[in-house]
Scaffold this motif. Sequence first.
Motif, PDB file in Angstrom:
ATOM      1  N   ALA A  16       0.824  -1.206   0.000  1.00 36.43           N
ATOM      2  CA  ALA A  16       0.000   0.000   0.000  1.00 36.43           C
ATOM      3  C   ALA A  16       0.863   1.264   0.000  1.00 36.43           C
ATOM      4  O   ALA A  16       0.471   2.295  -0.531  1.00 36.43           O
ATOM      5  CB  ALA A  16      -0.925   0.004   1.213  1.00 36.43           C
ATOM      6  N   SER A  59      -2.441  -3.116  -3.370  1.00 37.64           N
ATOM      7  CA  SER A  59      -2.396  -2.161  -4.476  1.00 37.64           C
ATOM      8  C   SER A  59      -3.678  -1.331  -4.544  1.00 37.64           C
ATOM      9  O   SER A  59      -3.643  -0.147  -4.872  1.00 37.64           O
ATOM     10  CB  SER A  59      -2.188  -2.897  -5.800  1.00 37.64           C
ATOM     11  OG  SER A  59      -0.949  -3.562  -5.783  1.00 37.64           O
ATOM     12  N   MET A  60      -4.800  -1.960  -4.212  1.00 37.25           N
ATOM     13  CA  MET A  60      -6.058  -1.217  -4.181  1.00 37.25           C
ATOM     14  C   MET A  60      -6.021  -0.159  -3.082  1.00 37.25           C
ATOM     15  O   MET A  60      -6.447   0.985  -3.282  1.00 37.25           O
ATOM     16  CB  MET A  60      -7.229  -2.171  -3.947  1.00 37.25           C
ATOM     17  CG  MET A  60      -8.578  -1.481  -3.927  1.00 37.25           C
ATOM     18  SD  MET A  60      -9.934  -2.604  -3.572  1.00 37.25           S
ATOM     19  CE  MET A  60      -9.623  -2.992  -1.860  1.00 37.25           C
ATOM     20  N   LEU A  61      -5.469  -0.519  -1.929  1.00 41.67           N
ATOM     21  CA  LEU A  61      -5.328   0.459  -0.846  1.00 41.67           C
ATOM     22  C   LEU A  61      -4.407   1.604  -1.247  1.00 41.67           C
ATOM     23  O   LEU A  61      -4.631   2.749  -0.868  1.00 41.67           O
ATOM     24  CB  LEU A  61      -4.791  -0.223   0.420  1.00 41.67           C
ATOM     25  CG  LEU A  61      -5.770  -1.087   1.189  1.00 41.67           C
ATOM     26  CD1 LEU A  61      -5.046  -1.811   2.322  1.00 41.67           C
ATOM     27  CD2 LEU A  61      -6.913  -0.266   1.730  1.00 41.67           C
ATOM     28  N   ASP A  63      -4.092   2.879  -4.220  1.00 41.45           N
ATOM     29  CA  ASP A  63      -4.881   3.797  -5.037  1.00 41.45           C
ATOM     30  C   ASP A  63      -5.835   4.616  -4.184  1.00 41.45           C
ATOM     31  O   ASP A  63      -6.006   5.817  -4.408  1.00 41.45           O
ATOM     32  CB  ASP A  63      -5.679   3.035  -6.095  1.00 41.45           C
ATOM     33  CG  ASP A  63      -4.834   2.623  -7.282  1.00 41.45           C
ATOM     34  OD1 ASP A  63      -3.725   3.163  -7.424  1.00 41.45           O
ATOM     35  OD2 ASP A  63      -5.283   1.770  -8.060  1.00 41.45           O
ATOM     36  N   LEU A  64      -6.463   3.986  -3.222  1.00 42.17           N
ATOM     37  CA  LEU A  64      -7.396   4.715  -2.354  1.00 42.17           C
ATOM     38  C   LEU A  64      -6.679   5.770  -1.515  1.00 42.17           C
ATOM     39  O   LEU A  64      -7.176   6.882  -1.351  1.00 42.17           O
ATOM     40  CB  LEU A  64      -8.146   3.734  -1.448  1.00 42.17           C
ATOM     41  CG  LEU A  64      -9.125   2.795  -2.163  1.00 42.17           C
ATOM     42  CD1 LEU A  64      -9.672   1.776  -1.177  1.00 42.17           C
ATOM     43  CD2 LEU A  64     -10.234   3.566  -2.828  1.00 42.17           C
ATOM     44  N   PRO A  69      -9.409   6.836  -6.322  1.00 41.61           N
ATOM     45  CA  PRO A  69     -10.347   5.738  -6.031  1.00 41.61           C
ATOM     46  C   PRO A  69     -10.976   5.126  -7.284  1.00 41.61           C
ATOM     47  O   PRO A  69     -11.383   3.964  -7.248  1.00 41.61           O
ATOM     48  CB  PRO A  69     -11.409   6.389  -5.145  1.00 41.61           C
ATOM     49  CG  PRO A  69     -11.350   7.824  -5.484  1.00 41.61           C
ATOM     50  CD  PRO A  69      -9.917   8.114  -5.833  1.00 41.61           C
ATOM     51  N   TYR A  71      -9.461   4.196  -9.883  1.00 40.78           N
ATOM     52  CA  TYR A  71      -8.574   3.138 -10.380  1.00 40.78           C
ATOM     53  C   TYR A  71      -8.546   1.907  -9.476  1.00 40.78           C
ATOM     54  O   TYR A  71      -8.015   0.872  -9.873  1.00 40.78           O
ATOM     55  CB  TYR A  71      -7.140   3.653 -10.524  1.00 40.78           C
ATOM     56  CG  TYR A  71      -6.943   4.636 -11.640  1.00 40.78           C
ATOM     57  CD1 TYR A  71      -7.237   4.295 -12.953  1.00 40.78           C
ATOM     58  CD2 TYR A  71      -6.439   5.904 -11.390  1.00 40.78           C
ATOM     59  CE1 TYR A  71      -7.051   5.196 -13.975  1.00 40.78           C
ATOM     60  CE2 TYR A  71      -6.247   6.814 -12.406  1.00 40.78           C
ATOM     61  CZ  TYR A  71      -6.558   6.453 -13.698  1.00 40.78           C
ATOM     62  OH  TYR A  71      -6.362   7.347 -14.716  1.00 40.78           O
ATOM     63  N   ALA A  72      -9.076   1.996  -8.279  1.00 41.63           N
ATOM     64  CA  ALA A  72      -8.951   0.921  -7.288  1.00 41.63           C
ATOM     65  C   ALA A  72      -9.528  -0.423  -7.749  1.00 41.63           C
ATOM     66  O   ALA A  72      -8.859  -1.447  -7.599  1.00 41.63           O
ATOM     67  CB  ALA A  72      -9.566   1.354  -5.962  1.00 41.63           C
ATOM     68  N   THR A  75      -7.220  -1.889 -10.480  1.00 41.58           N
ATOM     69  CA  THR A  75      -5.931  -2.249  -9.894  1.00 41.58           C
ATOM     70  C   THR A  75      -6.041  -3.538  -9.098  1.00 41.58           C
ATOM     71  O   THR A  75      -5.158  -4.396  -9.167  1.00 41.58           O
ATOM     72  CB  THR A  75      -5.420  -1.115  -8.996  1.00 41.58           C
ATOM     73  OG1 THR A  75      -5.247   0.049  -9.789  1.00 41.58           O
ATOM     74  CG2 THR A  75      -4.102  -1.472  -8.342  1.00 41.58           C
ATOM     75  N   PHE A  76      -7.130  -3.680  -8.346  1.00 41.87           N
ATOM     76  CA  PHE A  76      -7.328  -4.901  -7.562  1.00 41.87           C
ATOM     77  C   PHE A  76      -7.320  -6.133  -8.461  1.00 41.87           C
ATOM     78  O   PHE A  76      -6.613  -7.097  -8.197  1.00 41.87           O
ATOM     79  CB  PHE A  76      -8.645  -4.816  -6.776  1.00 41.87           C
ATOM     80  CG  PHE A  76      -8.991  -6.080  -6.056  1.00 41.87           C
ATOM     81  CD1 PHE A  76      -8.331  -6.418  -4.888  1.00 41.87           C
ATOM     82  CD2 PHE A  76      -9.959  -6.931  -6.550  1.00 41.87           C
ATOM     83  CE1 PHE A  76      -8.634  -7.589  -4.217  1.00 41.87           C
ATOM     84  CE2 PHE A  76     -10.268  -8.097  -5.885  1.00 41.87           C
ATOM     85  CZ  PHE A  76      -9.611  -8.425  -4.722  1.00 41.87           C
TER      86      PHE A  76
END
Length: 91
Positions: A16, A59-61, A63-64, A69, A71-72, A75-76
């Motif tokens: 993250a 990776s999602m975190l 982006d957040l 958000p 792209y989250a 990306t996940f």
Amino acid sequence: MKGKIKFGTLYMGGNAIGPRTRQYNYQSNAEINIGDTIVFITALFFGPFAGALAGGVGSMLADLLSGYPHYAPGTFVIKLFMAAAAGLLFR
């Protein structure tokens, strides 16, 4: 099992934070970040399932937390499949 959960959480947190460190290659217009390296290391050490989970969520975190958000979700999914494929290839 508890050790894997602890280290998986550690790698998820590192993933993250890792994408905030970026390396640009101006010749190919590509971007490489430390988060991708952490995804591959997690898949190597913990297998495809744990690597996919830590890579996708971490990776999602990133982006957040970075203010992107929208792209989250993409990306996940991308990092989940990237880590799962790497984990299967490393076997």
